[in-house]
Scaffold this active site. Sequence first.
Site, PDB file in Angstrom:
ATOM      1  CE  LYS A   1      -4.062  -1.548   1.972  1.00 38.00           C
ATOM      2  NZ  LYS A   1      -4.870  -1.811   3.227  1.00 38.00           N
TER       3      LYS A   1
ATOM      4  CE1 TYR B   1     -10.789  -8.724   6.592  1.00 40.06           C
ATOM      5  CE2 TYR B   1     -11.597 -10.782   6.275  1.00 40.06           C
ATOM      6  CZ  TYR B   1     -10.632  -9.390   5.902  1.00 40.06           C
ATOM      7  OH  TYR B   1     -10.297  -9.924   5.125  1.00 40.06           O
TER       8      TYR B   1
ATOM      9  CG  ASP C   1      -8.139   0.828   3.736  1.00 39.90           C
ATOM     10  OD1 ASP C   1      -8.419   0.129   3.316  1.00 39.90           O
ATOM     11  OD2 ASP C   1      -6.289   0.542   3.877  1.00 39.90           O
TER      12      ASP C   1
ATOM     13  N   GLY D   1      -3.445   0.666  18.837  1.00 38.87           N
ATOM     14  CA  GLY D   1      -2.823   0.042  17.524  1.00 38.87           C
ATOM     15  C   GLY D   1      -1.785   1.951  16.747  1.00 38.87           C
TER      16      GLY D   1
HETATM   17  P1  NDP Z   1       0.024  -2.973   9.986  1.00 32.28           P
HETATM   18  O1  NDP Z   1       1.378  -3.704  10.359  1.00 32.28           O
HETATM   19  O2  NDP Z   1       0.243  -1.885   9.639  1.00 32.28           O
HETATM   20  O3  NDP Z   1       0.053  -2.705  12.054  1.00 32.28           O
HETATM   21  C1  NDP Z   1       0.000  -3.231  12.938  1.00 32.28           C
HETATM   22  C2  NDP Z   1      -0.485  -2.302  14.380  1.00 32.28           C
HETATM   23  O4  NDP Z   1      -1.052  -3.558  15.208  1.00 32.28           O
HETATM   24  C3  NDP Z   1       0.963  -1.802  14.603  1.00 32.28           C
HETATM   25  O5  NDP Z   1       0.362  -0.751  15.648  1.00 32.28           O
HETATM   26  C4  NDP Z   1       1.449  -2.841  15.807  1.00 32.28           C
HETATM   27  O6  NDP Z   1       1.911  -1.903  16.629  1.00 32.28           O
HETATM   28  C5  NDP Z   1      -0.019  -3.840  16.119  1.00 32.28           C
HETATM   29  N1  NDP Z   1       0.507  -5.046  16.809  1.00 32.28           N
HETATM   30  C6  NDP Z   1       0.769  -6.098  15.790  1.00 32.28           C
HETATM   31  N2  NDP Z   1       1.227  -6.563  16.229  1.00 32.28           N
HETATM   32  C7  NDP Z   1       1.012  -6.772  17.787  1.00 32.28           C
HETATM   33  C8  NDP Z   1       1.374  -7.949  19.175  1.00 32.28           C
HETATM   34  N3  NDP Z   1       0.900  -9.150  18.872  1.00 32.28           N
HETATM   35  N4  NDP Z   1       1.108  -6.953  19.775  1.00 32.28           N
HETATM   36  C9  NDP Z   1       0.593  -5.639  20.452  1.00 32.28           C
HETATM   37  N5  NDP Z   1       0.138  -4.616  19.217  1.00 32.28           N
HETATM   38  C10 NDP Z   1       0.738  -5.217  17.838  1.00 32.28           C
HETATM   39  O7  NDP Z   1      -1.356  -3.203   9.818  1.00 32.28           O
HETATM   40  P2  NDP Z   1      -2.886  -3.041   9.202  1.00 32.28           P
HETATM   41  O8  NDP Z   1      -2.998  -1.455   9.979  1.00 32.28           O
HETATM   42  O9  NDP Z   1      -3.136  -2.591   8.206  1.00 32.28           O
HETATM   43  O10 NDP Z   1      -3.959  -3.812  10.011  1.00 32.28           O
HETATM   44  C11 NDP Z   1      -4.487  -3.885  11.563  1.00 32.28           C
HETATM   45  C12 NDP Z   1      -5.209  -4.678  11.866  1.00 32.28           C
HETATM   46  O11 NDP Z   1      -6.042  -3.889  10.785  1.00 32.28           O
HETATM   47  C13 NDP Z   1      -5.313  -5.926  10.690  1.00 32.28           C
HETATM   48  O12 NDP Z   1      -6.356  -6.735  12.415  1.00 32.28           O
HETATM   49  C14 NDP Z   1      -5.885  -5.477   9.886  1.00 32.28           C
HETATM   50  O13 NDP Z   1      -6.446  -7.080   9.370  1.00 32.28           O
HETATM   51  C15 NDP Z   1      -6.986  -5.089  10.273  1.00 32.28           C
HETATM   52  N6  NDP Z   1      -7.828  -4.280   8.885  1.00 32.28           N
HETATM   53  C16 NDP Z   1      -8.663  -3.864   8.395  1.00 32.28           C
HETATM   54  C17 NDP Z   1      -9.549  -3.226   7.648  1.00 32.28           C
HETATM   55  C18 NDP Z   1     -10.630  -4.141   7.100  1.00 32.28           C
HETATM   56  O14 NDP Z   1     -11.425  -3.322   6.392  1.00 32.28           O
HETATM   57  N7  NDP Z   1     -11.821  -4.157   8.224  1.00 32.28           N
HETATM   58  C19 NDP Z   1      -8.741  -3.125   6.809  1.00 32.28           C
HETATM   59  C20 NDP Z   1      -6.774  -2.762   7.056  1.00 32.28           C
HETATM   60  C21 NDP Z   1      -6.772  -3.763   7.569  1.00 32.28           C
HETATM   61  P3  NDP Z   1       3.758  -2.427  16.171  1.00 32.28           P
HETATM   62  O15 NDP Z   1       3.417  -0.650  15.969  1.00 32.28           O
HETATM   63  O16 NDP Z   1       4.242  -1.549  18.050  1.00 32.28           O
HETATM   64  O17 NDP Z   1       4.438  -2.732  15.208  1.00 32.28           O
END
Ligand code: NDP
Length: 296
Positions: A71, A230, A107, A131
């Site tokens: 993206k 989801y 999004d 997040g």
């Molecule tokens: P990114 O990889 O860009 O960001 C992930 C975020 O989650 C970061 O803030 C990361 O923290 C945190 N994170 C990841 N793993 C852990 C963990 N084990 N413990 C604590 N924090 C954690 O992903 P996205 O932002 O693209 O996606 C995030 C969520 O949103 C996913 O579940 C994805 O499926 C969902 N999503 C849903 C969409 C929809 O249309 N419904 C669209 C896009 C995403 P850190 O900064 O510390 O790494």
Amino acid sequence: MVNGETKLVGVVGYPITHSLSPVMFNAVFESRQMNWCYIPLAVKNAEDLKIVIPALKKLGFTGFNVTMPYKEAVIEYLDEVTAFAKLAEAVNVVHLQGGQTIGYNTDGRGFIRSLEEIDYQLSGKKVLILGAGGAAKAVALSLALEGVRSFTLANRTLRHAERLANRLLEKFPQAQVEVFPLGGELAFYLENADLIINATPIGMKNEELPLKESDVKVISNRHLVYDLIYWPDETPLLKLAKHKGARVVNGLPMLVGQAAASFEIWTGLEPPVQTMRAAAEKFLEERHGQAEKAIG
Ligand code: NDP
């Protein structure tokens, strides 16, 4: 039936086998008898984008979605990017128009559309986001564009939350933004918030909560708890929040909303949201039903 007149669209990402987009779009094309076809396009390496994007242009694609992990990387290969996509530093829809590639980010639009669907009024609301990745950024910026001015950001890596806070404050200097580590004491901020959003993947694959259990206790019927995940359709956070009387929403309406916005960009037609949603739900139920059978 695919023929020489078929308009082509697709999704670029890797891995792509689990994408719901081909199912949602092809269901719509079939139900509306549109001669369009939506294809998954697996691109293994980011550097291949410089070959793939000109190739999609040459092949006469009308557009394509972009998903993980490209993206952000796709932006440098596009001719134009909308103001919101620039702000969010991410593109999830490309329209090929008059030989030009134009990048959009739907999004945030998908998220706002899902709140409109349930008549949720954002005016004066306080938002707590768990997040600070790509999804959190699109959601926070679109909420700020809708007039939200109070944000609490909690993230595992504090500097990522600080980076998002700075981005918000750069564009919306009147906003109030506080940042916290995800494991910190958040009860006060949870109690104070109106809208709680989980934008981490916690709860997707296990029974974990993105918040401390002691903090979750303050959730009540005055909250809307929105989990961007989801599937499962009810994460442990949503289950608990529902038990506490909160209104809950999962990530499917946002996913459908961003796809609906892509459909509008490519076709100029009103998106058939219900058809998309029904196709996505059926696919998820079948896929997970099969997985459960395989385990059982
Ligand atoms: P990114 O990889 O860009 O960001 C992930 C975020 O989650 C970061 O803030 C990361 O923290 C945190 N994170 C990841 N793993 C852990 C963990 N084990 N413990 C604590 N924090 C954690 O992903 P996205 O932002 O693209 O996606 C995030 C969520 O949103 C996913 O579940 C994805 O499926 C969902 N999503 C849903 C969409 C929809 O249309 N419904 C669209 C896009 C995403 P850190 O900064 O510390 O790494």
